[in-house]
Design a protein around this motif. Structure first.
Motif, PDB file in Angstrom:
ATOM      1  N   PRO A 121       0.823  -1.215   0.000  1.00 32.57           N
ATOM      2  CA  PRO A 121       0.000   0.000   0.000  1.00 32.57           C
ATOM      3  C   PRO A 121       0.854   1.260   0.000  1.00 32.57           C
ATOM      4  O   PRO A 121       2.001   1.250   0.411  1.00 32.57           O
ATOM      5  CB  PRO A 121      -0.803  -0.121   1.296  1.00 32.57           C
ATOM      6  CG  PRO A 121      -0.036  -1.056   2.150  1.00 32.57           C
ATOM      7  CD  PRO A 121       0.736  -1.959   1.242  1.00 32.57           C
ATOM      8  N   ILE A 122       0.258   2.346  -0.458  1.00 33.19           N
ATOM      9  CA  ILE A 122       0.891   3.658  -0.407  1.00 33.19           C
ATOM     10  C   ILE A 122       0.368   4.341   0.853  1.00 33.19           C
ATOM     11  O   ILE A 122      -0.841   4.503   1.018  1.00 33.19           O
ATOM     12  CB  ILE A 122       0.550   4.476  -1.660  1.00 33.19           C
ATOM     13  CG1 ILE A 122       1.081   3.759  -2.898  1.00 33.19           C
ATOM     14  CG2 ILE A 122       1.117   5.889  -1.550  1.00 33.19           C
ATOM     15  CD1 ILE A 122       0.547   4.302  -4.190  1.00 33.19           C
ATOM     16  N   ILE A 123       1.274   4.726   1.742  1.00 33.67           N
ATOM     17  CA  ILE A 123       0.881   5.299   3.036  1.00 33.67           C
ATOM     18  C   ILE A 123       1.413   6.722   3.118  1.00 33.67           C
ATOM     19  O   ILE A 123       2.606   6.956   2.941  1.00 33.67           O
ATOM     20  CB  ILE A 123       1.406   4.431   4.187  1.00 33.67           C
ATOM     21  CG1 ILE A 123       0.803   3.029   4.070  1.00 33.67           C
ATOM     22  CG2 ILE A 123       1.084   5.076   5.527  1.00 33.67           C
ATOM     23  CD1 ILE A 123       1.416   2.001   4.950  1.00 33.67           C
ATOM     24  N   LYS A 124       0.503   7.662   3.373  1.00 36.53           N
ATOM     25  CA  LYS A 124       0.858   9.077   3.507  1.00 36.53           C
ATOM     26  C   LYS A 124       0.390   9.562   4.874  1.00 36.53           C
ATOM     27  O   LYS A 124      -0.631   9.107   5.375  1.00 36.53           O
ATOM     28  CB  LYS A 124       0.172   9.908   2.430  1.00 36.53           C
ATOM     29  CG  LYS A 124       0.564   9.533   1.022  1.00 36.53           C
ATOM     30  CD  LYS A 124      -0.210  10.358   0.022  1.00 36.53           C
ATOM     31  CE  LYS A 124       0.099   9.927  -1.392  1.00 36.53           C
ATOM     32  NZ  LYS A 124      -0.695  10.679  -2.366  1.00 36.53           N
ATOM     33  N   SER A 125       1.146  10.490   5.437  1.00 34.88           N
ATOM     34  CA  SER A 125       0.728  11.122   6.693  1.00 34.88           C
ATOM     35  C   SER A 125       1.087  12.594   6.638  1.00 34.88           C
ATOM     36  O   SER A 125       2.112  12.962   6.069  1.00 34.88           O
ATOM     37  CB  SER A 125       1.382  10.449   7.896  1.00 34.88           C
ATOM     38  OG  SER A 125       2.775  10.579   7.825  1.00 34.88           O
ATOM     39  N   PHE A 126       0.230  13.407   7.205  1.00 30.15           N
ATOM     40  CA  PHE A 126       0.450  14.855   7.209  1.00 30.15           C
ATOM     41  C   PHE A 126      -0.374  15.477   8.312  1.00 30.15           C
ATOM     42  O   PHE A 126      -1.306  14.841   8.802  1.00 30.15           O
ATOM     43  CB  PHE A 126       0.092  15.460   5.836  1.00 30.15           C
ATOM     44  CG  PHE A 126      -1.296  15.123   5.368  1.00 30.15           C
ATOM     45  CD1 PHE A 126      -2.376  15.932   5.699  1.00 30.15           C
ATOM     46  CD2 PHE A 126      -1.538  13.984   4.605  1.00 30.15           C
ATOM     47  CE1 PHE A 126      -3.665  15.617   5.276  1.00 30.15           C
ATOM     48  CE2 PHE A 126      -2.820  13.663   4.178  1.00 30.15           C
ATOM     49  CZ  PHE A 126      -3.880  14.488   4.511  1.00 30.15           C
ATOM     50  N   PRO A 127      -0.069  16.664   8.778  1.00 27.16           N
ATOM     51  CA  PRO A 127       1.136  17.444   8.471  1.00 27.16           C
ATOM     52  C   PRO A 127       2.330  16.900   9.230  1.00 27.16           C
ATOM     53  O   PRO A 127       2.181  16.170  10.200  1.00 27.16           O
ATOM     54  CB  PRO A 127       0.776  18.840   8.964  1.00 27.16           C
ATOM     55  CG  PRO A 127      -0.150  18.597  10.117  1.00 27.16           C
ATOM     56  CD  PRO A 127      -0.928  17.364   9.746  1.00 27.16           C
ATOM     57  N   ASN A 128       3.495  17.269   8.790  1.00 34.03           N
ATOM     58  CA  ASN A 128       4.717  16.900   9.484  1.00 34.03           C
ATOM     59  C   ASN A 128       5.665  18.079   9.389  1.00 34.03           C
ATOM     60  O   ASN A 128       6.138  18.363   8.301  1.00 34.03           O
ATOM     61  CB  ASN A 128       5.348  15.654   8.890  1.00 34.03           C
ATOM     62  CG  ASN A 128       6.388  15.035   9.796  1.00 34.03           C
ATOM     63  OD1 ASN A 128       6.548  15.437  10.933  1.00 34.03           O
ATOM     64  ND2 ASN A 128       7.108  14.066   9.270  1.00 34.03           N
ATOM     65  N   PRO A 129       5.896  18.828  10.435  1.00 33.79           N
ATOM     66  CA  PRO A 129       5.585  18.538  11.833  1.00 33.79           C
ATOM     67  C   PRO A 129       4.098  18.704  12.142  1.00 33.79           C
ATOM     68  O   PRO A 129       3.398  19.485  11.512  1.00 33.79           O
ATOM     69  CB  PRO A 129       6.418  19.551  12.607  1.00 33.79           C
ATOM     70  CG  PRO A 129       6.747  20.627  11.654  1.00 33.79           C
ATOM     71  CD  PRO A 129       6.699  20.038  10.289  1.00 33.79           C
ATOM     72  N   VAL A 130       3.650  17.940  13.134  1.00 27.88           N
ATOM     73  CA  VAL A 130       2.252  17.939  13.553  1.00 27.88           C
ATOM     74  C   VAL A 130       2.128  18.699  14.869  1.00 27.88           C
ATOM     75  O   VAL A 130       3.018  18.644  15.708  1.00 27.88           O
ATOM     76  CB  VAL A 130       1.724  16.493  13.672  1.00 27.88           C
ATOM     77  CG1 VAL A 130       2.493  15.708  14.701  1.00 27.88           C
ATOM     78  CG2 VAL A 130       0.253  16.451  13.968  1.00 27.88           C
ATOM     79  N   THR A 131       1.008  19.425  15.019  1.00 30.87           N
ATOM     80  CA  THR A 131       0.776  20.130  16.280  1.00 30.87           C
ATOM     81  C   THR A 131      -0.344  19.495  17.092  1.00 30.87           C
ATOM     82  O   THR A 131      -0.267  19.429  18.304  1.00 30.87           O
ATOM     83  CB  THR A 131       0.428  21.612  16.032  1.00 30.87           C
ATOM     84  OG1 THR A 131      -0.664  21.680  15.138  1.00 30.87           O
ATOM     85  CG2 THR A 131       1.617  22.355  15.459  1.00 30.87           C
ATOM     86  N   SER A 132      -1.403  19.012  16.408  1.00 34.68           N
ATOM     87  CA  SER A 132      -2.527  18.451  17.162  1.00 34.68           C
ATOM     88  C   SER A 132      -3.004  17.116  16.597  1.00 34.68           C
ATOM     89  O   SER A 132      -3.054  16.135  17.309  1.00 34.68           O
ATOM     90  CB  SER A 132      -3.688  19.441  17.217  1.00 34.68           C
ATOM     91  OG  SER A 132      -4.104  19.787  15.910  1.00 34.68           O
ATOM     92  N   GLU A 133      -3.381  17.061  15.330  1.00 35.27           N
ATOM     93  CA  GLU A 133      -3.886  15.824  14.742  1.00 35.27           C
ATOM     94  C   GLU A 133      -3.049  15.414  13.543  1.00 35.27           C
ATOM     95  O   GLU A 133      -2.707  16.237  12.700  1.00 35.27           O
ATOM     96  CB  GLU A 133      -5.338  15.997  14.271  1.00 35.27           C
ATOM     97  CG  GLU A 133      -6.345  15.992  15.381  1.00 35.27           C
ATOM     98  CD  GLU A 133      -7.768  16.004  14.835  1.00 35.27           C
ATOM     99  OE1 GLU A 133      -8.643  15.534  15.556  1.00 35.27           O
ATOM    100  OE2 GLU A 133      -7.996  16.476  13.708  1.00 35.27           O
TER     101      GLU A 133
END
Length: 122
Positions: free
Chosen positions: A33-45
């Motif tokens: 699978p293609i896995i993305k995460s954001f935002p980075n840096p994260v402040t809350s969620e």
């Protein structure tokens, strides 16, 4: 000397096949699978998006761990429905610093794929 030349020839053959995309080994990683995460840096969620290449992956588990491997938030476990899934992880109560997100997707046949990514909490 002949063995050395033969060994070099074998290594070059497998290297050329890998560069051409014709690797002799196949497995669940071929349809990872293609896995993305954001935002980075994260402040809350932290938002995590998973795009599946095939529907053989049915479950996902997400862990946020510190540099010592200690879990910082409860493990998120979700069933994957369809080819695209998205969910949010609340990191407000986590101290600022560097962490790792470990995402493991599991197929119906028990094979799994793990993706790790460094995240920063501000």
């Amino acid at each position: 000397m002949k063995k050395l030349l033969l060994s070099i020839l074998v290594i070059l053959t497998f290297s050329a096949a890998a560069l051409a995309g014709n690797t002799p080994v196949s497995g669940p990683g071929d349809k990872a699978p293609i896995i993305k995460s954001f935002p980075n840096p994260v402040t809350s969620e932290l938002t995590v998006e998973i795009q599946l290449v095939s529907t053989n992956y049915t479950k996902v588990e997400v862990k946020i761990v510190n540099l010592l491997g200690q879990e910082m938030v409860p493990t998120v476990k979700e069933d994957l429905n369809g080819l695209t899934s998205s969910f949010k992880i609340d990191l407000r109560d986590m101290p600022n610093g560097f962490y790792f997100m470990e995402v493991t997707t599991t197929a119906a046949d028990g094979t799994s794929y793990t993706h790790s990514k460094k995240i920063t909490k501000n």
